[in-house]
Design a protein around this motif. Structure first.
Motif, mmCIF file in Angstrom:
data_model
loop_
_atom_site.group_PDB
_atom_site.id
_atom_site.type_symbol
_atom_site.label_atom_id
_atom_site.label_comp_id
_atom_site.label_asym_id
_atom_site.label_seq_id
_atom_site.Cartn_x
_atom_site.Cartn_y
_atom_site.Cartn_z
ATOM 1 N N ALA A 74 -18.960 85.326 11.871
ATOM 2 C CA ALA A 74 -18.234 85.939 12.987
ATOM 3 C C ALA A 74 -17.284 84.957 13.650
ATOM 4 O O ALA A 74 -16.209 85.337 14.109
ATOM 5 N N GLY A 75 -17.663 83.672 13.710
ATOM 6 C CA GLY A 75 -16.861 82.693 14.426
ATOM 7 C C GLY A 75 -15.677 82.158 13.646
ATOM 8 O O GLY A 75 -14.643 81.848 14.231
ATOM 9 N N ALA A 76 -15.802 82.053 12.324
ATOM 10 C CA ALA A 76 -14.738 81.447 11.523
ATOM 11 C C ALA A 76 -13.401 82.175 11.650
ATOM 12 O O ALA A 76 -12.368 81.518 11.866
ATOM 13 N N PRO A 77 -13.356 83.507 11.526
ATOM 14 C CA PRO A 77 -12.050 84.180 11.682
ATOM 15 C C PRO A 77 -11.461 84.006 13.082
ATOM 16 O O PRO A 77 -10.234 83.904 13.223
ATOM 17 N N VAL A 78 -12.318 83.970 14.094
ATOM 18 C CA VAL A 78 -11.832 83.780 15.460
ATOM 19 C C VAL A 78 -11.243 82.382 15.611
ATOM 20 O O VAL A 78 -10.171 82.200 16.213
ATOM 21 N N ILE A 79 -11.924 81.383 15.065
ATOM 22 C CA ILE A 79 -11.416 80.012 15.115
ATOM 23 C C ILE A 79 -10.066 79.923 14.405
ATOM 24 O O ILE A 79 -9.116 79.316 14.909
ATOM 25 N N ASP A 80 -9.967 80.532 13.234
ATOM 26 C CA ASP A 80 -8.706 80.511 12.487
ATOM 27 C C ASP A 80 -7.573 81.136 13.305
ATOM 28 O O ASP A 80 -6.451 80.609 13.340
ATOM 29 N N ALA A 81 -7.872 82.268 13.953
ATOM 30 C CA ALA A 81 -6.843 82.959 14.745
ATOM 31 C C ALA A 81 -6.413 82.116 15.940
ATOM 32 O O ALA A 81 -5.217 82.024 16.259
ATOM 33 N N LEU A 82 -7.372 81.467 16.594
ATOM 34 C CA LEU A 82 -7.051 80.647 17.763
ATOM 35 C C LEU A 82 -6.271 79.397 17.374
ATOM 36 O O LEU A 82 -5.372 78.959 18.109
ATOM 37 N N VAL A 83 -6.603 78.819 16.221
ATOM 38 C CA VAL A 83 -5.846 77.661 15.745
ATOM 39 C C VAL A 83 -4.405 78.065 15.461
ATOM 40 O O VAL A 83 -3.462 77.330 15.789
ATOM 41 N N ALA B 183 -12.284 77.698 23.604
ATOM 42 C CA ALA B 183 -13.013 78.682 22.802
ATOM 43 C C ALA B 183 -13.271 78.149 21.399
ATOM 44 O O ALA B 183 -14.358 78.341 20.830
ATOM 45 N N ILE B 184 -12.293 77.442 20.823
ATOM 46 C CA ILE B 184 -12.485 76.834 19.503
ATOM 47 C C ILE B 184 -13.616 75.822 19.540
ATOM 48 O O ILE B 184 -14.481 75.786 18.661
ATOM 49 N N VAL B 185 -13.621 74.994 20.567
ATOM 50 C CA VAL B 185 -14.654 73.957 20.701
ATOM 51 C C VAL B 185 -16.043 74.589 20.793
ATOM 52 O O VAL B 185 -16.989 74.161 20.114
ATOM 53 N N LEU B 186 -16.186 75.615 21.613
ATOM 54 C CA LEU B 186 -17.491 76.248 21.803
ATOM 55 C C LEU B 186 -17.964 76.935 20.527
ATOM 56 O O LEU B 186 -19.145 76.830 20.160
ATOM 57 N N LEU B 187 -17.067 77.629 19.841
ATOM 58 C CA LEU B 187 -17.453 78.304 18.601
ATOM 59 C C LEU B 187 -17.817 77.292 17.518
ATOM 60 O O LEU B 187 -18.792 77.478 16.786
ATOM 61 N N ALA B 188 -17.047 76.228 17.414
ATOM 62 C CA ALA B 188 -17.323 75.209 16.401
ATOM 63 C C ALA B 188 -18.631 74.487 16.687
ATOM 64 O O ALA B 188 -19.416 74.211 15.778
ATOM 65 N N ALA C 92 -10.294 71.795 13.277
ATOM 66 C CA ALA C 92 -9.925 72.985 14.051
ATOM 67 C C ALA C 92 -9.823 72.667 15.536
ATOM 68 O O ALA C 92 -9.028 73.275 16.262
ATOM 69 N N GLU C 93 -10.607 71.721 15.993
ATOM 70 C CA GLU C 93 -10.554 71.313 17.403
ATOM 71 C C GLU C 93 -9.452 70.299 17.647
ATOM 72 O O GLU C 93 -8.724 70.366 18.642
ATOM 73 N N GLU C 94 -9.306 69.357 16.730
ATOM 74 C CA GLU C 94 -8.414 68.219 16.955
ATOM 75 C C GLU C 94 -6.937 68.617 16.873
ATOM 76 O O GLU C 94 -6.111 68.104 17.643
#
Length: 225
Positions: free
Chosen positions: A60-69, A111-116, A154-156
């Motif tokens: 669930a988190g990976a697509p959200v992280i990709d979109a936010l990046v 949000a990326i940091v928290l999901l990762a 993804a965070e950096e």
């Protein structure tokens, strides 16, 4: 004799067939009956449920992280175009004057940091950071190890882009306030490789007689301390 010969031939064929069947491999169907253990079954169910949660969280988190990046990658570019191509436009002033765009991008980064961090192995970079800040070890080697972790990248990456935008906005505001020219070159370099762009802006200010940019700092009178 012909009858005896035929009979003997048939007997020989039957004998050979019987011998072949006797030495043929015997195929048997084996059934493996699983042992039933109530204790093991309960543990397996619990273990499977425990494993399913991180997997589901990752899925669930990976697509959200990709979109936010992607958001933190491309949205700042529109803001850079405004500051470089139309620095004195009223539209640019309405968009980049307030710090709201930087805050919005920072929230996406959070949000990326928290999901990762909540994903399986998400705290692994914290252990590597201890090596990076260990003077007895090679800092570059530690950073190479960090960049092998996908969630750290993804965070950096947004981290760098947002801070560059923050500095670029400060350069743009200072150039408007003190009427500094050729700011576009410093802004482009800041967007490209960060700190050298700030150094270029300082150089432009010095060569144009504007002095070192304060970047928001206003020294107070000694009587105010």
């Amino acid at each position: 004799w012909r009858l005896v010969g035929v009979t003997h031939m048939r007997f020989s064929v039957l004998a050979l067939a019987a011998t072949a069947s006797a030495f043929a491999p015997v195929q048997t169907a084996l059934r493996v009956t699983p042992l039933h253990s109530p204790l093991r079954s309960e543990n397996d169910d619990s273990l499977n449920a425990h494993r399913a949660r991180p997997v589901a969280l990752t899925a669930a988190g990976a697509p959200v992280i990709d979109a936010l990046v992607s958001l933190d990658t491309f949205a700042p570019q529109f803001l850079w175009v405004l500051m470089v191509a139309a620095p004195r436009s009223s539209f640019t002033a309405r968009v980049m004057g307030p710090i709201a765009p930087v805050i919005a991008l920072s929230l996406a980064h959070l949000a990326i940091v928290l999901l990762a961090a909540s994903a399986p192995g998400g705290t692994e970079p914290v252990k590597i950071f201890a090596d990076v800040f260990d003077p007895a070890q090679n800092q570059l080697d530690g950073m190479v190890r960090l960049f092998e972790v996908r969630d750290f990248v993804a965070e950096e990456w947004p981290h760098v882009l947002i801070w560059d935008l923050f500095v670029g906005r400060a350069i743009w505001l200072d150039s408007l306030e003190r009427d500094v020219g050729f700011t576009w070159a410093a802004l482009l370099l800041t967007n490209g490789i960060g700190p050298p762009g700030l150094l270029l802006y300082v150089t432009i200010c010095l060569l144009s007689g504007r002095g070192v940019p304060s970047m928001g700092y206003r020294p107070r009178d000694r009587a105010e301390y």
